[in-house]
Write a protein that holds these residues in place. Structure first.
Motif, short mmCIF file in Angstrom:
data_model
loop_
_atom_site.label_atom_id
_atom_site.label_comp_id
_atom_site.label_asym_id
_atom_site.label_seq_id
_atom_site.Cartn_x
_atom_site.Cartn_y
_atom_site.Cartn_z
N VAL A 87 -25.07 -50.14 24.11
CA VAL A 87 -25.66 -49.09 24.93
C VAL A 87 -26.31 -48.10 23.98
CG1 VAL A 87 -25.16 -47.22 26.53
CG2 VAL A 87 -23.94 -49.41 26.75
N ILE A 88 -27.64 -48.01 24.00
CA ILE A 88 -28.36 -47.26 22.97
C ILE A 88 -29.55 -46.52 23.58
CG2 ILE A 88 -29.55 -49.40 22.32
CD1 ILE A 88 -29.57 -48.31 19.42
N PRO A 89 -29.28 -45.45 24.37
CA PRO A 89 -30.36 -44.73 25.05
C PRO A 89 -30.86 -43.51 24.29
CG PRO A 89 -28.27 -43.98 25.88
CD PRO A 89 -27.96 -44.99 24.80
N ASP A 90 -32.05 -43.07 24.68
CA ASP A 90 -32.59 -41.77 24.30
C ASP A 90 -32.03 -40.75 25.31
OD1 ASP A 90 -34.08 -39.74 23.17
OD2 ASP A 90 -36.03 -40.64 23.60
N SER A 91 -32.33 -39.49 25.10
CA SER A 91 -31.96 -38.49 26.09
C SER A 91 -32.85 -38.62 27.34
CB SER A 91 -32.12 -37.08 25.51
OG SER A 91 -33.48 -36.83 25.20
N PHE A 92 -32.35 -38.12 28.46
CA PHE A 92 -33.14 -37.96 29.67
C PHE A 92 -33.50 -36.47 29.71
CE2 PHE A 92 -31.42 -42.00 30.22
CZ PHE A 92 -31.81 -42.62 31.40
N LYS A 93 -34.63 -36.12 29.15
CA LYS A 93 -34.95 -34.71 28.90
C LYS A 93 -34.78 -33.86 30.14
CE LYS A 93 -37.97 -35.26 24.90
NZ LYS A 93 -37.59 -36.64 24.63
N GLY A 94 -34.06 -32.76 29.98
CA GLY A 94 -33.80 -31.85 31.08
C GLY A 94 -32.70 -32.28 32.01
N SER A 95 -32.13 -33.47 31.76
CA SER A 95 -31.13 -34.02 32.67
C SER A 95 -29.85 -34.44 31.97
CB SER A 95 -31.71 -35.23 33.42
OG SER A 95 -32.90 -34.89 34.10
N ALA A 96 -29.96 -35.15 30.85
CA ALA A 96 -28.79 -35.66 30.14
C ALA A 96 -29.14 -35.87 28.68
CB ALA A 96 -28.31 -36.98 30.76
N SER A 97 -28.26 -35.45 27.81
CA SER A 97 -28.46 -35.72 26.39
C SER A 97 -28.27 -37.20 26.13
CB SER A 97 -27.45 -34.92 25.55
OG SER A 97 -26.13 -35.42 25.75
N ALA A 98 -28.67 -37.65 24.96
CA ALA A 98 -28.47 -39.05 24.61
C ALA A 98 -27.00 -39.42 24.63
CB ALA A 98 -29.08 -39.35 23.24
N VAL A 99 -26.14 -38.49 24.19
CA VAL A 99 -24.70 -38.74 24.22
C VAL A 99 -24.21 -38.90 25.66
CG1 VAL A 99 -22.44 -37.76 23.66
CG2 VAL A 99 -24.32 -37.53 22.03
#
Length: 401
Positions: free
Chosen positions: A22-34
């Motif tokens: 599981v290796i995502p970027d952040s969802f800007k304004g919604s969820a950090s990458a962590v």
């Protein structure tokens, strides 16, 4: 280097667990990458757990070298941010964050913490005097900490000074024809006559520099730093002309000093030209941000051993396939391993998706939603979508079936 989080579920005997990366970027304004990685991991465990299938989930928050890279690296390292007193692009006192890897060898700076546009949005923009000097104290803190390499993420800058502010803060002097030091900012660089590197911190030349850059613009000209990025920093046509001439003169003096003319090298125009001075005087390596982050975190090794890969970001569009996180993940993943994108919105066409090597892409939207609703619901929606993806891909039937 990385601190990859992993968790095994299911019986210890029997077949080996399915390995999910599981290796995502952040969802800007919604969820950090962590937060996005943790949410996806919950969905994976839920889906495989329903089927009694053992699974090994490895989470690695990721970034492309732009905004959020500091948080992604700290999250992957399990480290806390450090802070230092410095100045913003207009010279006003601020506190800026930076990070150090657990082994103390690598430091990371987001330059925009010190010279970013958001920090100066409360006043009229000052394109000629805005400076990158505030980045210097962050560098000094890392040098004092004894790091061996500095990862510098340079996006979002408010300055167009060719990185002279950073070097000035480290002891270099940029001199006019009368031998006096020029003021900060790119507006007076046309008057540059010589460099004085006698007081430059010698540690700045011995540490390894890697500069994350996601654009290929040269330093000067119609595609250069001033012409392309100056207007968003408040530059009118006359400001653009003055700044471009200043950067051109800086390139002249750097070439006279080092023997290398870098003005037309791709990427030197990023962040108001910061890479050109760091490259010429400190030997910095400029590379795509996603590649830098992947190397530092050991993403290639993680992906090479996966049976399934989940990645994602706020908006999965055509730009995602040109050097962003999703692009880096699919390039590092073996061709036979499914790569699934989970995103706030998906606008990549089916033909582009097929050519990209991405197996499938899913939006987290559950019915019509406003942007505000999607931001509020992002974390549980990411978990819900990841679980549904894995229910589709996982073999077997649920216990109720």
């Amino acid at each position: 280097m990385s601190n990859v989080s992993q968790e095994h579920t299911g019986a210890s005997d029997g077949p080996p667990p399915v390995r999910v990366a599981v290796i995502p970027d952040s969802f800007k304004g919604s969820a950090s990458a962590v937060e996005a990685a943790e949410a996806m991991a919950r969905g994976v465990r839920e889906a495989y757990g329903e089927r009694g299938i053992p699974v090994s989930v490895h989470t690695l928050p990721f970034a492309d070298g732009g905004e959020g890279t500091l948080d992604a690296l700290l999250g992957a390292w399990g480290a806390e941010p450090l802070t230092v007193e410095t100045t913003d692009a207009l010279g006003r006192p601020i506190r800026a964050r930076f990070g150090v890897s657990p082994d103390g060898r690598t430091g990371v700076i987001e330059a925009a913490e010190a010279n970013g546009l958001p920090a100066v949005a409360d006043v009229p923009l000052q394109p000629r005097t805005a400076s990158s000097r505030g980045v210097g104290p962050l560098v000094t803190e890392l040098l004092d900490a004894g790091v061996e390499e500095i990862l510098l993420c340079i996006g979002g800058s408010a300055s167009t000074d060719g990185g002279t502010g950073v070097l000035s803060a480290l002891g270099a002097r940029f001199l006019g024809a009368d031998g006096t030091e020029l003021p900060d900012g790119g507006g007076r660089l046309r008057e540059l006559a010589a460099l004085d590197l006698g007081a430059l911190d010698p540690r700045a030349r011995t540490v390894r520099w890697r500069v994350a850059c996601d654009v290929t613009n040269p330093l000067v000209g119609p595609e250069g730093a001033a012409a392309v990025f100056g207007p968003q920093k408040g530059a009118d046509p006359e400001d653009v002309r003055v700044l471009d001439e200043g950067l051109d003169r800086l390139a002249d003096v750097l070439a006279e000093t080092t023997g290398d003319d870098l003005r037309n090298v791709p990427g030197m125009g990023a962040a108001g030209g910061i890479p050109v001075t760091l490259t010429a005087l400190l030997g910095a390596e400029v590379l795509p941000g996603s590649r830098m982050v992947a190397d530092v975190l050991g993403a290639g090794e993680l992906l090479a051993g996966a049976d399934l890969v989940l990645t994602g970001e706020g908006s999965f569009d055509s730009q995602s396939l040109g050097g962003k996180v999703v692009d880096a993940v699919r390039r590092l993943t073996p061709a036979h391993v499914p790569v699934v994108v989970i995103a706030g919105s998906v606008s990549v066409g089916s033909e582009d998706l097929r050519r990209s090597g991405v197996t499938a892409a899913f939006s987290i939207a559950r019915g019509p939603r406003t942007l505000e609703q999607m931001q509020e619901e992002a974390v549980p929606a990411i978990t819900w979508t990841a679980a549904n993806c894995c229910r589709l891909l996982a073999p077997g039937r649920t216990a109720a079936g």
